[in-house]
Design a protein around this motif. Structure first.
Motif, mmCIF file in Angstrom:
data_model
loop_
_atom_site.group_PDB
_atom_site.id
_atom_site.type_symbol
_atom_site.label_atom_id
_atom_site.label_comp_id
_atom_site.label_asym_id
_atom_site.label_seq_id
_atom_site.Cartn_x
_atom_site.Cartn_y
_atom_site.Cartn_z
ATOM 1 N N VAL A 137 -5.116 1.871 -3.269
ATOM 2 C CA VAL A 137 -5.918 1.391 -2.138
ATOM 3 C C VAL A 137 -6.434 -0.026 -2.407
ATOM 4 C CG1 VAL A 137 -7.668 2.040 -0.449
ATOM 5 C CG2 VAL A 137 -6.685 3.779 -1.902
ATOM 6 N N PHE A 197 0.830 -1.200 0.000
ATOM 7 C CA PHE A 197 0.000 0.000 0.000
ATOM 8 C C PHE A 197 0.870 1.257 0.000
ATOM 9 C CE2 PHE A 197 -2.127 3.270 2.665
ATOM 10 C CZ PHE A 197 -3.111 3.627 1.766
ATOM 11 N N PRO A 214 -0.246 4.276 -2.631
ATOM 12 C CA PRO A 214 -1.463 4.484 -1.820
ATOM 13 C C PRO A 214 -2.677 4.903 -2.630
ATOM 14 C CG PRO A 214 0.144 6.238 -1.474
ATOM 15 C CD PRO A 214 0.843 5.178 -2.258
#
Length: 412
Positions: A127, A120, A124
């Motif tokens: 997600v 992650f 990010p």
């Protein structure tokens, strides 16, 4: 209350992937510590650990099963299968609603948690986590996996009391069977902690040995030059059963679980009480629960991890309880390293094997006994010793001040 016996055991350790291999290497003074291969540890202060020896998940599980399970569960299922096979439970008549599982771990599926968060962190914006991320990482997943594998529909939950977790699970299983809430309970613990997060985290606390140039000599309880514990992975499993149930199905009885107890130091978040007061209280309570006197114990498998305060405080605790007679003592973590939440399960297997075989395994790697250790204590060093044992004690202590003691007795 009903008497409780052991009818099966399983072990997966750095010195052997079965009870037989584990015991043989333990009495021969083998060390299971080596350089970390799970990840690149070259930049870590501690670069050694006790990784599983003689087994890989591919030997027991399909690629699909491996993808859907954390090592925590894979290790548990491997050890439990050996224990159940030895018990002969599945080939006899039983009520699956009266069979439970109480399983322990100190850290849950940390490898799954770590890998998911690192992925992650790389991106990010995506997600995106694996749909198996949550079930693989939960602390109670192994107990559920064991129940699902064997259709055991009784009591089922997981226990965590840091490095005392497995003994806590054994104690709970003992009491539920005593109270007639179950006929059989699979008890034990697994741990898969050799990850960047835990090696780095425990290393930052300066709890881990940094004897990187001498891995096999790094786990050295009671040695003057010890510098911390060595983290290890694995699992241990015990089949606990009421005496009546075992006798009715003609099971071979390995040993009896005589008693158990817990206490808390209420002293420090991570350090044991320097005089061993909480540990001594737990040992006294375990003796009381087993209806035994200190003189009835022939051997204590020590918690002794190789930390400067912990080793000495445990000896002080024993001195408080065993005034007229000190049992034989040894620290099997000198060979296996410290399996954290699974330590008690592995050391229960070692304690029962010592009882069964009449052999006390040695504490290896003591080159210079710490001057804080009283002279003349019966600490078994270098070579195992033969002894006629009727009752043995297994000590475990954990961060948070947890103390959990279990006493095993001969099946004769």
């Amino acid at each position: 209350m009903r008497r409780v016996v052991i009818t099966g055991m399983g072990a997966l350790t750095p010195i052997g992937a079965s009870v037989e291999a584990f015991w043989e290497n333990l009495v021969n003074g083998k060390s299971g510590i080596g350089r970390i291969t799970r990840f690149d540890a070259s930049n870590f202060p501690c670069r050694i650990a006790g990784e599983i020896s003689g087994w890989e998940p591919e030997q027991s599980f399909t690629p699909r099963e491996i993808n859907r399970k954390d090592r925590l569960s894979l290790y548990a299922l491997k050890a439990v299968k050996e224990a159940i096979d030895q018990s002969g439970l599945l080939s006899s008549s039983y009520d699956n609603e009266r069979i439970g599982v109480i399983w322990a771990s100190g850290n849950a599926g940390i490898e799954t948690i770590e890998d998911g968060l690192l992925e992650f962190a790389k991106n990010p914006a995506m997600v995106r986590f694996s749909p198996f991320y949550v079930p693989k990482s939960l602390l109670d997943t192994p107990s559920g996996e064991i129940a699902l594998e064997y259709r055991f529909m009784g009591i089922n939950y997981s226990v965590v009391s840091a490095c005392a977790s497995s003994n806590s699970a054994i104690m709970d299983a003992l009491n539920y069977i005593r109270w007639n809430k179950a006929d059989v309970i699979v008890a034990g613990g697994s741990e898969a902690p050799i990850t960047r997060a835990l090696i780095g985290g425990f290393g930052a606390m300066k709890a881990l040995s940094r004897n990187n140039d001498n891995p096999q000599g790094a786990s050295r309880p009671f040695d003057r030059d010890r510098d911390g514990f060595v983290m290890s992975e694995g699992a241990g499993a015990l089949i606990l059963e009421s005496l009546e149930h075992a006798q009715q199905r003609g099971a071979h009885i390995i040993a009896e679980v005589k008693g158990a107890a817990m206490s808390n130091d209420a002293f420090h978040a991570t350090s044991t009480h320097p005089e061993g007061d909480g540990a001594a209280r737990a040992m006294r309570l375990a003796l009381q629960d087993a209806d035994l006197l200190p003189d009835d114990i022939g051997y204590i498998n020590l918690h002794a991890t190789g930390t400067r305060v912990g080793d000495v405080s445990e000896i002080k605790a024993i001195g408080q309880v065993f005034i007229n007679h000190t049992p034989l003592l040894s620290a099997t973590k000198s060979s296996t390293g410290h399996l954290l939440g699974a330590a008690g399960a592995i050391e229960a297997v070692a304690s029962v094997m010592a009882l069964k075989e009449g052999i006390v395994p040695a504490t290896i790697n003591i080159d210079h006994l710490d001057e804080s250790i009283p002279a003349g204590i019966p600490l078994v060093r270098d070579m195992p010793v033969k002894a006629h044992l009727k009752n043995v004690m297994s000590n475990t202590f954990g961060f948070g001040g947890h103390n959990a003691i279990v006493i095993f007795g001969s099946s004769e």
